[in-house]
Design a protein around this motif. Structure first.
Motif, short mmCIF file in Angstrom:
data_model
loop_
_atom_site.label_atom_id
_atom_site.label_comp_id
_atom_site.label_asym_id
_atom_site.label_seq_id
_atom_site.Cartn_x
_atom_site.Cartn_y
_atom_site.Cartn_z
N ASN A 1 -5.42 -6.53 -12.24
CA ASN A 1 -5.96 -5.19 -12.00
C ASN A 1 -4.98 -4.28 -11.25
OD1 ASN A 1 -8.59 -5.60 -13.13
ND2 ASN A 1 -9.06 -6.88 -11.34
N SER A 2 -3.86 -4.81 -10.84
CA SER A 2 -2.89 -4.03 -10.07
C SER A 2 -2.08 -3.10 -10.96
CB SER A 2 -1.95 -4.97 -9.33
OG SER A 2 -0.97 -4.28 -8.59
N PRO A 3 -1.83 -1.88 -10.49
CA PRO A 3 -2.19 -1.27 -9.22
C PRO A 3 -3.69 -0.90 -9.13
CG PRO A 3 -0.30 -0.16 -10.21
CD PRO A 3 -0.93 -1.00 -11.27
N TRP B 1 -1.75 13.45 -5.84
CA TRP B 1 -1.45 12.25 -5.07
C TRP B 1 -2.41 11.13 -5.45
CZ3 TRP B 1 2.18 11.83 -0.97
CH2 TRP B 1 2.81 13.01 -0.60
N TYR B 2 -1.92 9.90 -5.32
CA TYR B 2 -2.76 8.71 -5.45
C TYR B 2 -2.54 7.80 -4.25
CZ TYR B 2 -3.44 9.69 -10.47
OH TYR B 2 -3.77 10.26 -11.68
N LEU B 3 -3.57 7.08 -3.87
CA LEU B 3 -3.43 5.99 -2.92
C LEU B 3 -3.58 4.69 -3.72
CD1 LEU B 3 -3.13 4.88 -0.06
CD2 LEU B 3 -5.62 4.99 0.16
N LEU B 4 -2.50 3.91 -3.77
CA LEU B 4 -2.46 2.70 -4.59
C LEU B 4 -2.25 1.46 -3.73
CD1 LEU B 4 -0.02 3.81 -7.46
CD2 LEU B 4 -2.50 4.08 -7.38
N GLU B 5 -2.81 0.35 -4.21
CA GLU B 5 -2.49 -0.96 -3.66
C GLU B 5 -1.94 -1.81 -4.79
OE1 GLU B 5 -5.06 -2.73 -0.67
OE2 GLU B 5 -4.99 -4.62 -1.79
N LEU B 6 -0.76 -2.34 -4.57
CA LEU B 6 -0.08 -3.11 -5.61
C LEU B 6 -0.02 -4.57 -5.19
CD1 LEU B 6 1.77 -0.22 -5.01
CD2 LEU B 6 2.30 -0.80 -7.38
N LEU C 1 0.87 -1.18 0.00
CA LEU C 1 0.00 0.00 0.00
C LEU C 1 0.90 1.23 0.00
CD1 LEU C 1 -3.00 0.96 0.29
CD2 LEU C 1 -2.58 1.06 2.75
N ALA C 2 0.63 2.17 -0.89
CA ALA C 2 1.54 3.30 -1.04
C ALA C 2 0.81 4.58 -1.42
CB ALA C 2 2.61 2.98 -2.08
#
Length: 233
Positions: free
Chosen positions: A158-160, A147-152, A133-134
């Motif tokens: 579907n990632s990120p 800014w983005y909140l990403l889950e990789l 999570l970043a």
């Protein structure tokens, strides 16, 4: 026997005062070290813009509808899961995940800065391998910062996964309003009014009566401690 007992009790206050001083000094050192860790800039220049640590707050007040990196709608993240995103994120100049290139091409990585989830936060998917999570700050074009909140996720097509983003700003800053993400079309984003980033730098922005009051209280407390220490000596 009674006299020695009285003498022992009479010596205790001095010992306790010494222990108290050692405890206060230890806590002060720990506080300074933590503050330095949180406040040090990410850039080694005088024109720094971001600190080493940012704190994400406000998720969990409403459900989140994420999208994939290629704008496909994904299952809704309920409030309980979304609250996991809140926590401490540390600047990670060596951040790597194999799926990040789908969202930010390698040749554009110099335009991005990444803070990875460090403490009190976690991704929504806790079972997939190599989940990260970043928070990502990027400048896709001149005077366009967001800014983005990403889950990789490793092995996920579907990632990120994109949970939210900030509004555009002309200059890089962490003091930004956040909004939902949408796949486009007739679906419009809306503001996430509770979501925001805070940093240790904010403690030194004397922009509220509370901060002024806390500053005065700290100075007064330090003066009283110094005075009591002299009395102990």
């Amino acid at each position: 026997g009674k006299r020695s007992l009285v003498n022992t009790h009479a010596a205790n206050p001095g010992a306790m005062s010494g222990a108290t001083q050692a405890l206060v000094a230890t806590l002060a050192i720990v506080f300074v070290l933590v503050l330095m860790w949180a406040m040090v800039p990410t850039e080694q220049t005088l024109a720094f813009t971001f600190p080493n640590v940012v704190v994400l707050r406000g998720f969990g007040s409403e459900a989140i509808e994420p999208i994939s990196f290629d704008n496909n709608t994904l299952p809704t993240i309920e409030t309980g899961q979304a609250s996991r995103f809140n926590g401490i994120y540390q600047f990670d100049p060596l951040f790597y995940h194999k799926s990040l290139d789908r969202f930010i091409p390698w040749e554009d990585r110099e335009k991005a800065s990444i803070w990875s989830c460090t403490m009190f936060c976690s991704p929504a998917n806790t079972t997939a391998p190599d989940v990260k999570l970043a928070l990502v700050h990027t400048t896709p074009a001149e005077k366009k910062n967001l800014w983005y909140l990403l889950e990789l996720r490793d092995g996920d097509a579907n990632s990120p996964v994109i949970y939210a983003r900030s509004k555009f700003r002309k200059y890089p800053t962490y003091r930004v309003p956040w909004m939902t993400v949408t796949p486009g079309g007739d679906i419009k984003p809306h503001d996430l009014q509770e979501v925001h980033l805070i940093t240790a730098w904010d403690a030194f922005r004397f922009d509220t009566p509370l901060k002024w009051g806390c500053t005065v209280a700290v100075i007064a407390g330090g003066a009283l401690f110094w005075r009591s220490r002299r009395e102990w000596d």
